[in-house]
Write a protein that holds these residues in place. Structure first.
Motif, PDB file in Angstrom:
ATOM      1  N   THR A  71      43.616  26.247  28.643  1.00 27.48           N
ATOM      2  CA  THR A  71      43.263  26.809  27.278  1.00 27.48           C
ATOM      3  C   THR A  71      43.255  25.706  26.131  1.00 27.48           C
ATOM      4  OG1 THR A  71      44.366  28.880  27.755  1.00 27.48           O
ATOM      5  CG2 THR A  71      44.058  28.373  25.331  1.00 27.48           C
ATOM      6  N   GLN A  72      42.153  25.745  25.556  1.00 27.35           N
ATOM      7  CA  GLN A  72      41.952  24.396  24.527  1.00 27.35           C
ATOM      8  C   GLN A  72      42.436  25.078  22.981  1.00 27.35           C
ATOM      9  OE1 GLN A  72      40.875  21.360  25.498  1.00 27.35           O
ATOM     10  NE2 GLN A  72      41.712  22.293  27.162  1.00 27.35           N
ATOM     11  N   PRO A  73      42.784  24.212  22.415  1.00 26.59           N
ATOM     12  CA  PRO A  73      43.175  24.712  20.796  1.00 26.59           C
ATOM     13  C   PRO A  73      41.930  25.128  20.048  1.00 26.59           C
ATOM     14  CG  PRO A  73      43.166  22.316  21.219  1.00 26.59           C
ATOM     15  CD  PRO A  73      42.892  22.795  22.655  1.00 26.59           C
ATOM     16  N   VAL A  74      42.260  26.296  19.168  1.00 30.13           N
ATOM     17  CA  VAL A  74      41.287  26.786  18.356  1.00 30.13           C
ATOM     18  C   VAL A  74      40.722  25.609  17.532  1.00 30.13           C
ATOM     19  CG1 VAL A  74      40.829  28.519  16.483  1.00 30.13           C
ATOM     20  CG2 VAL A  74      42.438  28.993  18.427  1.00 30.13           C
ATOM     21  N   SER A  75      41.390  24.777  17.076  1.00 23.76           N
ATOM     22  CA  SER A  75      40.856  23.704  16.145  1.00 23.76           C
ATOM     23  C   SER A  75      41.704  22.434  16.575  1.00 23.76           C
ATOM     24  CB  SER A  75      41.251  23.844  14.826  1.00 23.76           C
ATOM     25  OG  SER A  75      40.945  22.727  14.053  1.00 23.76           O
ATOM     26  N   THR A  76      40.966  21.109  16.547  1.00 23.05           N
ATOM     27  CA  THR A  76      41.351  19.951  16.760  1.00 23.05           C
ATOM     28  C   THR A  76      41.421  19.016  15.640  1.00 23.05           C
ATOM     29  OG1 THR A  76      39.590  18.966  17.800  1.00 23.05           O
ATOM     30  CG2 THR A  76      41.435  20.063  19.185  1.00 23.05           C
ATOM     31  N   VAL A  77      41.141  19.740  14.430  1.00 23.88           N
ATOM     32  CA  VAL A  77      40.974  18.602  13.170  1.00 23.88           C
ATOM     33  C   VAL A  77      42.069  19.525  12.109  1.00 23.88           C
ATOM     34  CG1 VAL A  77      38.734  17.961  13.474  1.00 23.88           C
ATOM     35  CG2 VAL A  77      39.095  20.238  12.322  1.00 23.88           C
ATOM     36  N   PRO A  78      42.567  18.630  11.283  1.00 21.87           N
ATOM     37  CA  PRO A  78      43.362  19.397  10.077  1.00 21.87           C
ATOM     38  C   PRO A  78      42.658  20.618   9.385  1.00 21.87           C
ATOM     39  CG  PRO A  78      43.280  17.017   9.849  1.00 21.87           C
ATOM     40  CD  PRO A  78      42.185  17.369  10.855  1.00 21.87           C
ATOM     41  N   ILE A  79      43.361  21.410   9.205  1.00 14.44           N
ATOM     42  CA  ILE A  79      42.757  22.558   8.307  1.00 14.44           C
ATOM     43  C   ILE A  79      41.982  22.124   6.984  1.00 14.44           C
ATOM     44  CG2 ILE A  79      43.273  24.763   7.066  1.00 14.44           C
ATOM     45  CD1 ILE A  79      45.516  25.149   9.146  1.00 14.44           C
ATOM     46  N   VAL A  80      42.901  21.367   6.301  1.00 15.44           N
ATOM     47  CA  VAL A  80      42.165  20.795   4.971  1.00 15.44           C
ATOM     48  C   VAL A  80      41.737  19.377   5.251  1.00 15.44           C
ATOM     49  CG1 VAL A  80      42.665  20.089   2.575  1.00 15.44           C
ATOM     50  CG2 VAL A  80      43.777  21.927   3.624  1.00 15.44           C
ATOM     51  N   ALA A  81      40.505  18.887   4.926  1.00 14.02           N
ATOM     52  CA  ALA A  81      39.775  17.902   5.061  1.00 14.02           C
ATOM     53  C   ALA A  81      40.480  16.539   4.380  1.00 14.02           C
ATOM     54  CB  ALA A  81      38.270  17.847   4.686  1.00 14.02           C
ATOM     55  N   PHE A  82      40.414  15.483   4.928  1.00 13.21           N
ATOM     56  CA  PHE A  82      40.997  14.438   4.232  1.00 13.21           C
ATOM     57  C   PHE A  82      40.236  13.851   3.107  1.00 13.21           C
ATOM     58  CE2 PHE A  82      43.549  12.937   8.241  1.00 13.21           C
ATOM     59  CZ  PHE A  82      44.387  14.014   8.148  1.00 13.21           C
ATOM     60  N   PRO A  83      40.718  13.026   2.158  1.00 12.72           N
ATOM     61  CA  PRO A  83      39.958  12.476   1.199  1.00 12.72           C
ATOM     62  C   PRO A  83      39.139  11.270   2.003  1.00 12.72           C
ATOM     63  CG  PRO A  83      42.272  12.905   0.365  1.00 12.72           C
ATOM     64  CD  PRO A  83      42.264  13.203   1.872  1.00 12.72           C
ATOM     65  N   ASP A  84      38.027  11.134   1.125  1.00 16.37           N
ATOM     66  CA  ASP A  84      37.187  10.164   1.838  1.00 16.37           C
ATOM     67  C   ASP A  84      37.675   8.576   1.468  1.00 16.37           C
ATOM     68  OD1 ASP A  84      35.103   8.442   3.003  1.00 16.37           O
ATOM     69  OD2 ASP A  84      33.613   9.163   1.393  1.00 16.37           O
ATOM     70  N   SER A  85      38.430   8.208   2.578  1.00 19.10           N
ATOM     71  CA  SER A  85      39.168   6.733   2.115  1.00 19.10           C
ATOM     72  C   SER A  85      39.221   6.144   3.555  1.00 19.10           C
ATOM     73  CB  SER A  85      40.688   6.899   1.761  1.00 19.10           C
ATOM     74  OG  SER A  85      41.160   5.773   1.660  1.00 19.10           O
ATOM     75  N   ASP A  86      38.731   4.815   3.538  1.00 18.08           N
ATOM     76  CA  ASP A  86      38.826   3.831   4.568  1.00 18.08           C
ATOM     77  C   ASP A  86      40.217   3.679   4.876  1.00 18.08           C
ATOM     78  OD1 ASP A  86      36.045   3.986   4.700  1.00 18.08           O
ATOM     79  OD2 ASP A  86      35.722   1.903   3.873  1.00 18.08           O
ATOM     80  N   GLU A  87      41.048   3.475   3.843  1.00 18.70           N
ATOM     81  CA  GLU A  87      42.355   3.224   4.243  1.00 18.70           C
ATOM     82  C   GLU A  87      43.227   4.212   4.941  1.00 18.70           C
ATOM     83  OE1 GLU A  87      46.575   1.688   2.137  1.00 18.70           O
ATOM     84  OE2 GLU A  87      44.462   2.124   0.824  1.00 18.70           O
ATOM     85  N   LEU A  88      42.832   5.396   4.442  1.00 21.09           N
ATOM     86  CA  LEU A  88      43.349   6.509   5.210  1.00 21.09           C
ATOM     87  C   LEU A  88      43.079   6.730   6.496  1.00 21.09           C
ATOM     88  CD1 LEU A  88      45.052   9.086   5.006  1.00 21.09           C
ATOM     89  CD2 LEU A  88      43.225  10.423   3.960  1.00 21.09           C
ATOM     90  N   ALA A  89      41.640   6.398   6.719  1.00 20.88           N
ATOM     91  CA  ALA A  89      41.055   6.632   8.153  1.00 20.88           C
ATOM     92  C   ALA A  89      41.744   5.525   8.907  1.00 20.88           C
ATOM     93  CB  ALA A  89      39.570   6.175   7.947  1.00 20.88           C
ATOM     94  N   ALA A  90      42.090   4.347   8.451  1.00 19.13           N
ATOM     95  CA  ALA A  90      42.796   3.599   9.348  1.00 19.13           C
ATOM     96  C   ALA A  90      44.123   4.035   9.912  1.00 19.13           C
ATOM     97  CB  ALA A  90      42.984   2.120   8.563  1.00 19.13           C
ATOM     98  N   TRP A  91      44.804   4.661   8.948  1.00 20.18           N
ATOM     99  CA  TRP A  91      46.143   5.399   9.352  1.00 20.18           C
ATOM    100  C   TRP A  91      46.123   6.474  10.197  1.00 20.18           C
ATOM    101  CZ3 TRP A  91      51.226   3.638   8.247  1.00 20.18           C
ATOM    102  CH2 TRP A  91      51.340   2.666   7.442  1.00 20.18           C
ATOM    103  N   CYS A  92      45.231   7.532   9.839  1.00 17.04           N
ATOM    104  CA  CYS A  92      45.112   8.538  10.554  1.00 17.04           C
ATOM    105  C   CYS A  92      43.363   8.754  11.032  1.00 17.04           C
ATOM    106  CB  CYS A  92      45.413   9.745   9.955  1.00 17.04           C
ATOM    107  SG  CYS A  92      47.149   9.776   9.674  1.00 17.04           S
ATOM    108  N   PRO A  93      42.807   8.017  12.069  1.00 21.35           N
ATOM    109  CA  PRO A  93      41.535   8.191  12.011  1.00 21.35           C
ATOM    110  C   PRO A  93      40.965   9.451  12.782  1.00 21.35           C
ATOM    111  CG  PRO A  93      42.413   6.619  13.843  1.00 21.35           C
ATOM    112  CD  PRO A  93      43.671   7.016  12.646  1.00 21.35           C
ATOM    113  N   LEU A  94      39.832   9.943  12.512  1.00 21.24           N
ATOM    114  CA  LEU A  94      39.421  11.186  12.909  1.00 21.24           C
ATOM    115  C   LEU A  94      38.219  10.910  13.699  1.00 21.24           C
ATOM    116  CD1 LEU A  94      40.451  13.700  10.072  1.00 21.24           C
ATOM    117  CD2 LEU A  94      41.500  13.715  12.511  1.00 21.24           C
TER     118      LEU A  94
END
Length: 202
Positions: free
Chosen positions: A42-65
């Motif tokens: 069985t696959q998860p209903v979602s594989t992304v956070p419920i609330v979208a992350f702010p648009d930040s390159d630094e954040l994307a480096a910590w928690c890439p999606l």
């Protein structure tokens, strides 16, 4: 001609019945299916956070999606670090995503997340709901971070054991990112050091 009319009527009745079901609070969701994920089942209903992350390159480096979250499948190699990125809504109406380094109980989480997903069972009727996939970003020596999701039950939601392991994580806040009308404000939390001054940049 009769076959065409009969087929059209059947499709219409099916669509109407599905519409009627969708208006009920406990309407059945689509049956979870197996996919190309390494774990299968069985696959998860979602594989992304419920609330979208702010648009930040630094954040994307910590928690890439930019790569899809997968089931944990590498326990033979030691994880060098792990992080959790969680989003909350402030009283000012702005969302803030906080990056926290996992500082304790990681082994317990890895053991819980390595459990297999539930087998696909088409006979199970699932309710329509959204649950956070409880992503954890893992880093292995010499590799970049990538997200793993909590193992799921027959309806594609995280298992109780996975939820308990995620809640028990010891987290040290590192930095936060707040979406504002003028851009993303970054706040250095000081690696959780008591009394460390918070620094903000935009």
């Amino acid at each position: 001609m009769k076959k065409t009319v009969l087929l059209a009527a059947t499709v219409l009745l099916t669509a109407l019945s599905l519409t009627a079901c969708s208006s009920v609070g406990d309407a059945p969701a689509a049956t979870p299916t197996s996919s190309g994920d390494l774990q299968g089942g069985t696959q998860p209903v979602s594989t992304v956070p419920i609330v979208a992350f702010p648009d930040s390159d630094e954040l994307a480096a910590w928690c890439p999606l930019d790569v899809e979250a997968v089931h944990l499948h590498q326990l033979e190699t030691t994880v060098s670090s792990a992080a959790v990125c969680s989003t909350s809504l402030g009283s000012d109406g702005f969302t803030t995503t906080t990056v926290s380094a996992v500082s304790g109980t990681l082994d317990e989480l890895l053991a819980a997340y390595a459990e297999p997903n539930a087998a696909v069972d088409p006979s199970i009727v699932c309710t329509l709901q959204i649950e956070d996939p409880l992503l954890v970003w893992l880093t292995y020596p010499g590799e970049r971070s990538y997200p793993v999701y909590a193992p799921v039950g027959p309806c594609g939601f995280p298992t109780d054991e996975a939820k308990a392991a995620f809640s028990a994580l010891e987290l040290t806040p590192v930095v936060s990112f707040t979406e504002t009308p003028t851009g993303v404000t970054t706040t250095d939390i000081g690696l959780g050091t008591p009394g460390a001054p918070a620094k903000e940049t935009t």
